[in-house]
Motif scaffolding. Structure first.
Motif, short mmCIF file in Angstrom:
data_model
loop_
_atom_site.label_atom_id
_atom_site.label_comp_id
_atom_site.label_asym_id
_atom_site.label_seq_id
_atom_site.Cartn_x
_atom_site.Cartn_y
_atom_site.Cartn_z
N ASP A 98 -45.38 -31.68 -74.51
CA ASP A 98 -46.21 -31.36 -73.36
C ASP A 98 -47.51 -32.16 -73.42
OD1 ASP A 98 -46.89 -30.16 -71.08
OD2 ASP A 98 -46.42 -28.14 -71.77
N ASP A 100 -49.62 -33.61 -71.20
CA ASP A 100 -50.79 -33.33 -70.37
C ASP A 100 -51.61 -32.19 -70.96
OD1 ASP A 100 -49.97 -35.28 -68.74
OD2 ASP A 100 -49.61 -34.04 -66.97
N GLN A 101 -50.89 -31.13 -71.36
CA GLN A 101 -51.60 -29.94 -71.79
C GLN A 101 -52.21 -30.10 -73.17
OE1 GLN A 101 -48.67 -26.98 -70.89
NE2 GLN A 101 -48.75 -27.53 -68.74
N SER A 102 -51.47 -30.74 -74.08
CA SER A 102 -52.04 -30.89 -75.42
C SER A 102 -53.21 -31.87 -75.38
CB SER A 102 -50.97 -31.33 -76.41
OG SER A 102 -50.42 -32.55 -76.03
N PRO A 401 -55.14 -27.39 -60.88
CA PRO A 401 -53.92 -26.77 -61.43
C PRO A 401 -53.72 -25.34 -60.92
CG PRO A 401 -55.08 -27.93 -63.16
CD PRO A 401 -55.95 -28.02 -61.95
N GLY B 185 -42.35 -28.62 -66.32
CA GLY B 185 -43.75 -28.23 -66.27
C GLY B 185 -44.07 -27.05 -65.37
N TYR B 200 -49.34 -20.30 -69.85
CA TYR B 200 -49.65 -21.13 -68.69
C TYR B 200 -51.10 -20.99 -68.26
CZ TYR B 200 -45.02 -22.93 -67.94
OH TYR B 200 -43.86 -23.61 -68.09
N GLY B 204 -51.75 -23.91 -70.85
CA GLY B 204 -51.02 -24.77 -69.94
C GLY B 204 -51.96 -25.52 -69.04
N SER B 205 -51.48 -25.82 -67.84
CA SER B 205 -52.27 -26.64 -66.93
C SER B 205 -53.55 -25.93 -66.53
CB SER B 205 -51.43 -26.98 -65.70
OG SER B 205 -50.86 -25.81 -65.19
N GLN B 207 -55.77 -24.11 -68.37
CA GLN B 207 -56.88 -24.31 -69.32
C GLN B 207 -57.97 -23.26 -69.11
OE1 GLN B 207 -57.36 -27.10 -71.74
NE2 GLN B 207 -55.17 -27.05 -71.54
#
Lengths: 441, 241
Positions: A98, A100-102, A401, B185, B200, B204-205, B207
């Motif tokens: 993953d 993007d997230q890491s 997001p 994703g 998540y 996840g995206s 944050q």
């Protein structure tokens, strides 16, 4: 001391000399030391050059991160580019999983990269949080040479925060022979597409493949664009509080109900195997599948944009690009910027190599597209033309997001559960309005 | 956080999952243990075969379940079997109504964990003194009565441990949910246990560390309360157990 004696010694210690509590305290201390030691080493980052090395000097060590590209040779290629850079030692981090997230999480720590790629440039939160640095002066005069919609996507309030590496696109691919056999011309509107998908659904072959979730995750944007709308308006207001959006999103449910969509394929939309294995007649997929499509189907495939909803809508293809960013936490921001400029602005030969020699992408510099032999003819040339003519950045930079999650959930409910599109759009609007207020504050 | 309907939903999802998976695993593994304990031939073979899935990674099993057994196309194992009876292919994981995805998740977890608890029960059963059974036989007890009045009470300590472990395992529900249901994703808005939801939100995206840690604190409190209540009910740690 023999083993037996040691054993007895420990036994005595446990039994008499040490109380239970002090034993726990000892154990705890040992555990903490162990954890700290583990944290201290192997962060994946080299210690920054200190002492004699001055900023931007040849002593600097830079960490550059990429996500794991699927195509063979890409990793060796970027390592080769990095090794060719003389002004600093560049270590390439190749990150599976993953990414993007890491990466987003690592930017908060000291173990993050100096230069890193990020899908469609950094997020608005990275920019607002000062985690990435302004690269406008690096792009400089070459600005007009980059794909405009992509560069726009990586720019916020006039400042550019990433340099586009390569352009990728998604588009509708169909089996020519199956359409010919059914006597269907490539559909020009969504209703024609649904009619075609119905006609092409026969036995174990489905008409259309939009992903295993019926397009809930993939097709939201293209559906809005097909109705002539967008996520946000030009002045950054919620963009699809409109009955036409409800109609457009409802069309996906119509396809679902008609049972013309392929669902539960072993590999999802980003892989061409559903098309080459004959599970579907049409598939929304990426440009990167073309080498496999050619191998599996020869010339038996055609490409087209996602059609317009009706006469007043627009056909479109989503385009996106990984953008090279520089972390504000880099120990040597100037050296990092210099390297990013060297690789992604100055070294056009490497850029062309990176875009075309391994995977199947479009160079982000318009002047390089003409030099790309892979994009000279056939379906690839048509696709490259679509990207230039009707390419649409996947989502605006202010579409955070949180907005994307709310929209994804709404799409799932509309497509899979048959929820009322207008009601779901209203729910997304509540989330998006709050997010816009937060981000623009 | 508690006002967030998605988080409340995730707690409900977890509750439904635990209410189903804990007793089901308990019964199936106890049943398997009884059967294996009774087998005279090839007992160690059956023991190993049932135990083997425990060695398999949750991620690997989830992917096998998702991509080969319950894939939506005709060649998927489940759909191929349905095909013999002339039933149309079912896209197991794509449908929200009816929720076939639960079948996929639950069977994957059962396959993975039944063997382990079976071994625990088996060990418990083999420790029960044969003299008890002999006495019962002399008194004329057999079948269900023996199980109800000898096997089950003698397995009390094992059962308590198994229940506790099962509940903890259920709270940890993440691997198979994430690997079976997430697509590129994204994760559908249903069947989201708390850990997946918090993943998540925070990592996840999203944050969103603030809400993420708030959710984690709530989750910890719930686990603590459940553990205490369960300890009380099962009188865990009582002398003489």
């Amino acid at each position: 001391m023999s083993d037996k004696e040691i054993g007895r010694g420990i036994g005595q210690a446990l039994g008499s000399h040490l109380s239970r509590r002090s034993l726990f305290a000892l154990g705890g201390a040992a555990a903490v030391t162990g954890v700290l030691a583990a944290c201290g080493s192997n962060t994946g980052r080299e210690p920054a050059a200190t002492g004699g090395a001055t900023g931007g000097g040849s002593g600097a060590t830079l960490n550059q991160w990429y996500h794991q590209y699927g195509e063979a040779g890409t990793q060796q290629a970027v390592e080769r580019y990095a090794a060719a850079y003389k002004d600093a030692t560049v270590k390439v981090g190749w990150k599976p999983g993953d990414y993007d997230q890491s990466t987003a999480a690592s930017l908060l720590t000291d173990a993050g990269p100096d230069v890193f790629e990020y899908g469609n440039g950094p997020t608005i939160d990275m920019i607002k949080g000062g985690q990435v640095v302004d690269l406008t002066d690096l792009v400089g005069d070459t600005k007009s040479d980059f794909n405009p919609s992509i560069l726009e996507r990586m720019t916020y309030e006039g400042k550019t925060y990433a340099i586009p590496q390569v352009v990728d696109m998604q588009l509708l691919v169909y089996r020519k022979s199956l359409l010919d056999k059914a006597g269907i011309a490539p559909p020009q509107t969504i209703d024609e597409l649904i009619a075609a998908a119905k006609k092409l659904t026969q036995g174990n072959v489905k008409g259309l493949f939009l992903g295993n979730d019926g397009g809930a995750g993939l097709m939201g944007g293209p559906m809005l664009w097909s109705a002539g709308l967008d996520y946000l308006t030009a002045d950054n207001q919620f963009g699809f509080d409109d009955p036409r959006a409800a109609t457009a999103l409802g069309k996906l449910r119509e396809m679902w109900d008609a049972k013309v969509l392929l669902l539960g394929a072993p590999k999802d939309w980003f892989d061409p195997s559903a098309l080459t294995a004959g599970l579907t007649a049409m598939q929304f997929t990426g440009l990167w599948t073309f080498p496999d499509l050619k191998k599996g189907l020869g010339d038996d495939f055609g490409v087209m944009a996602w059609p317009a909803l009706d006469g007043s809508g627009k056909a479109s293809v989503p385009v996106g690009a990984y953008g090279s960013c520089v972390s504000a936490k880099s120990k040597d921001v100037e050296a990092a910027k210099k390297f990013a400029k060297w690789l992604w602005i100055d070294q056009t030969a490497y850029q062309l190599d990176f875009a075309t020699a391994y995977g199947f992408h479009i160079p982000s510099r318009t002047s390089l597209i003409g030099q790309a032999t892979t994009l000279k003819e056939g379906q690839a040339a048509e696709a490259a033309k679509l990207a230039t003519d009707v390419g649409h950045a996947q989502s605006p930079i202010l579409w955070t997001p949180k907005c994307a999650t709310a929209f994804g959930d709404a799409m799932n409910r509309i497509v899979k559960e048959g929820a009322d599109p207008a009601g779901e759009i209203a729910k997304v609007k509540t989330v998006a309005d709050a997010e816009l207020k937060r981000v623009l504050a | 956080m508690l006002r967030d309907p998605a988080f409340r939903n995730s707690l409900l999802t977890f509750l439904a999952f635990a209410v189903f998976i804990v007793p089901t695993t308990f019964v199936i593994s106890l049943g398997a243990a009884l059967l294996v304990a009774r087998t005279r031939v090839m007992q160690s073979f059956f023991r190993s075969v049932f135990f083997l899935p425990t060695a398999c990674s949750y991620v690997v099993a989830a992917l096998v379940w998702k991509m080969s057994i319950f894939s939506g196309i005709r060649s998927g194992l489940a759909n191929a079997v349905l095909g013999w009876f002339g039933i149309d292919s079912i896209p197991w994981l794509s449908l929200a109504e009816p929720p076939w995805y639960w079948l996929v998740i639950v069977t994957a977890r059962l396959w993975l964990q039944v063997g382990f608890y079976m071994i625990l029960f088996l060990a418990g059963i083999q420790r029960i003194s044969p003299t008890l059974y002999e006495a019962a036989a002399i008194d004329g007890a057999e079948g269900w009565k023996v199980f109800r009045h000898i096997t089950l009470p003698q397995l009390r300590a094992t059962s308590t441990a198994v229940l506790l472990l099962l509940l903890i395992n259920a709270f940890q529900a993440f691997d198979e949910f994430y690997n079976i249901l997430s697509t590129f994703g994204t994760y559908p808005p249903y069947a989201r246990p708390p850990l997946v939801y918090l993943y998540y939100t925070a990592l996840g995206s999203g944050q969103d560390f603030g809400h993420g840690s708030a959710g984690a604190v709530i989750l910890t409190l719930i686990i603590a309360i459940v553990a205490v209540v369960q300890g009380r009910i099962l009188r865990l740690g009582d002398r003489g157990d």
